[in-house]
Motif scaffolding. Structure first.
Motif, PDB file in Angstrom:
ATOM      1  N   CYS A 110       0.672  -1.142   0.132  1.00  0.00           N
ATOM      2  CA  CYS A 110      -0.068  -0.123  -0.363  1.00  0.00           C
ATOM      3  C   CYS A 110       0.804   1.330  -0.149  1.00  0.00           C
ATOM      4  CB  CYS A 110      -0.964   0.057   1.313  1.00  0.00           C
ATOM      5  SG  CYS A 110      -2.217  -1.305   1.169  1.00  0.00           S
ATOM      6  N   ASP A 111       2.029   1.153  -0.300  1.00  0.00           N
ATOM      7  CA  ASP A 111       2.972   2.186  -0.169  1.00  0.00           C
ATOM      8  C   ASP A 111       3.003   2.692  -1.667  1.00  0.00           C
ATOM      9  OD1 ASP A 111       5.400   3.714  -0.313  1.00  0.00           O
ATOM     10  OD2 ASP A 111       6.617   2.714   0.901  1.00  0.00           O
ATOM     11  N   THR A 112       2.835   3.890  -1.766  1.00  0.00           N
ATOM     12  CA  THR A 112       2.347   4.563  -3.192  1.00  0.00           C
ATOM     13  C   THR A 112       3.949   4.702  -3.610  1.00  0.00           C
ATOM     14  OG1 THR A 112       2.656   6.713  -2.244  1.00  0.00           O
ATOM     15  CG2 THR A 112       0.160   5.728  -2.640  1.00  0.00           C
ATOM     16  N   ASN A 113       4.871   5.045  -3.122  1.00  0.00           N
ATOM     17  CA  ASN A 113       6.386   5.006  -3.648  1.00  0.00           C
ATOM     18  C   ASN A 113       6.748   3.564  -4.137  1.00  0.00           C
ATOM     19  OD1 ASN A 113       6.711   8.071  -3.093  1.00  0.00           O
ATOM     20  ND2 ASN A 113       7.237   7.653  -0.938  1.00  0.00           N
ATOM     21  N   ALA A 114       6.710   2.523  -3.160  1.00  0.00           N
ATOM     22  CA  ALA A 114       6.999   1.285  -3.565  1.00  0.00           C
ATOM     23  C   ALA A 114       6.245   1.047  -4.919  1.00  0.00           C
ATOM     24  CB  ALA A 114       6.911   0.541  -2.575  1.00  0.00           C
ATOM     25  N   LEU A 115       5.123   1.363  -4.931  1.00  0.00           N
ATOM     26  CA  LEU A 115       4.024   0.940  -5.902  1.00  0.00           C
ATOM     27  C   LEU A 115       4.497   1.769  -7.520  1.00  0.00           C
ATOM     28  CD1 LEU A 115       0.695   0.946  -4.324  1.00  0.00           C
ATOM     29  CD2 LEU A 115       1.778  -1.218  -5.197  1.00  0.00           C
ATOM     30  N   GLN A 116       4.785   2.999  -7.309  1.00  0.00           N
ATOM     31  CA  GLN A 116       5.237   3.642  -8.380  1.00  0.00           C
ATOM     32  C   GLN A 116       6.726   3.027  -8.831  1.00  0.00           C
ATOM     33  OE1 GLN A 116       3.642   6.836  -9.558  1.00  0.00           O
ATOM     34  NE2 GLN A 116       5.163   6.039 -11.344  1.00  0.00           N
ATOM     35  N   ASP A 117       7.614   2.589  -7.958  1.00  0.00           N
ATOM     36  CA  ASP A 117       8.682   1.943  -8.579  1.00  0.00           C
ATOM     37  C   ASP A 117       8.402   0.651  -9.190  1.00  0.00           C
ATOM     38  OD1 ASP A 117      10.431   3.779  -7.562  1.00  0.00           O
ATOM     39  OD2 ASP A 117      10.834   2.823  -5.679  1.00  0.00           O
ATOM     40  N   ALA A 118       7.451  -0.267  -8.920  1.00  0.00           N
ATOM     41  CA  ALA A 118       6.983  -1.280  -9.267  1.00  0.00           C
ATOM     42  C   ALA A 118       6.306  -1.342 -10.678  1.00  0.00           C
ATOM     43  CB  ALA A 118       6.124  -1.853  -8.414  1.00  0.00           C
TER      44      ALA A 118
END
Length: 273
Positions: free
Chosen positions: A192-200
């Motif tokens: 649910c971490d938007t930064n991690a999701l953006q990287d993914a």
């Protein structure tokens, strides 16, 4: 050939100057002129001195540009001709060539000193042209010997021999390695971490895929504008029947998102409803 011998052969008043050029351009000079650089408004040259390596130092720089055979054009300029002169990568001064040469001759280390002329050299000013057997001088910079040049995006030059290979080697050492698709899918499914999701989501890039993009739907519920936009872009790269349905049924009040969806549908040849 040393400076004194050249002066004996061509006893006219004025110092002998030299410009290193591509040999294939040498034949036209007696009937034409030394033109300004292809991507510059200057003619770069050196003063012939007793130090052969200093006089012909630009040769290896031309080799980096893909030149294989070289010619040296010797010429003279009036003593009051204004030129730009100074050390490579340092401030250059605008002064008469006679003064610039005097400054050059007083230097303890003249390597890297250069002269620039803001006009063409006429055929009447040319003394002689001769072939140069091999390149001489410095590469990258006057003090670059035994040092590795930087190939980061800011310093690296496109089109130089072996530059593409060198840039890839630099990127392999200095750039972060791209995330694998399996790992990216794992993060998308659980984080649910938007930064991690953006990287993914960035790991997918703009490569076309044939799989079902439905696994990306949860990212559109994160209420993050950048993540929403990027996710829709990645959905649009999937050549799957579900892609059209997802794009056509997606609702947004944002004009940028609406425009993006229309663009993605148009690229696929689908007319938006």
């Amino acid at each position: 050939m040393g400076n004194s011998r050249l002066q004996d052969l061509y006893p006219k008043k004025g110092a002998i100057l030299v410009r290193i050029i591509d040999e294939k351009n040498a034949a036209s000079i007696p009937h034409s002129e030394i033109r300004l650089g292809k991507h510059s408004r200057f003619v770069c040259f050196m003063r012939i001195s007793s130090n052969f390596r200093v006089s012909y130092q630009r040769g290896r720089e031309l080799k980096r540009q893909g030149v294989k055979n070289y010619a040296a054009v010797h010429f003279r300029l009036p003593d009051d001709q204004m030129v730009w002169a100074g050390k490579y990568a340092l401030e250059h001064r605008h002064l008469p060539i006679s003064e610039a040469i005097g400054e050059f001759l007083k230097l303890e280390d003249p390597m890297g000193y250069e002269f620039y002329l803001e006009r063409k050299v006429s055929p009447k000013e040319v003394v002689r042209i001769r072939n140069q057997s091999r390149p001489i001088g410095w590469r990258y910079s006057p003090n670059a010997k035994r040092t590795t040049p930087c190939y980061c995006p800011a310093c690296g030059s496109i089109g130089e021999p072996n530059s593409a290979k060198a840039r890839k080697e630099w990127e392999a050492i200095n750039e972060p390695q791209p995330m694998s698709i399996p790992k990216a899918k794992q993060i998308i499914a659980s984080s649910c971490d938007t930064n991690a999701l953006q990287d993914a989501i960035s790991a997918f890039g703009d490569k076309r895929r044939k799989s079902d993009p439905s696994f990306l739907l949860r990212l559109l519920e994160m209420e993050d504008e950048l993540l929403e936009y990027t996710t829709l872009e990645v959905i649009g790269t999937h050549a799957h029947p579900k892609t059209r349905e997802l794009l056509e049924n997606y609702e947004s009040d944002e004009e940028e998102i609406q425009e993006l969806i229309r663009e993605l549908l148009t690229k696929r040849g689908w007319k938006s409803n």
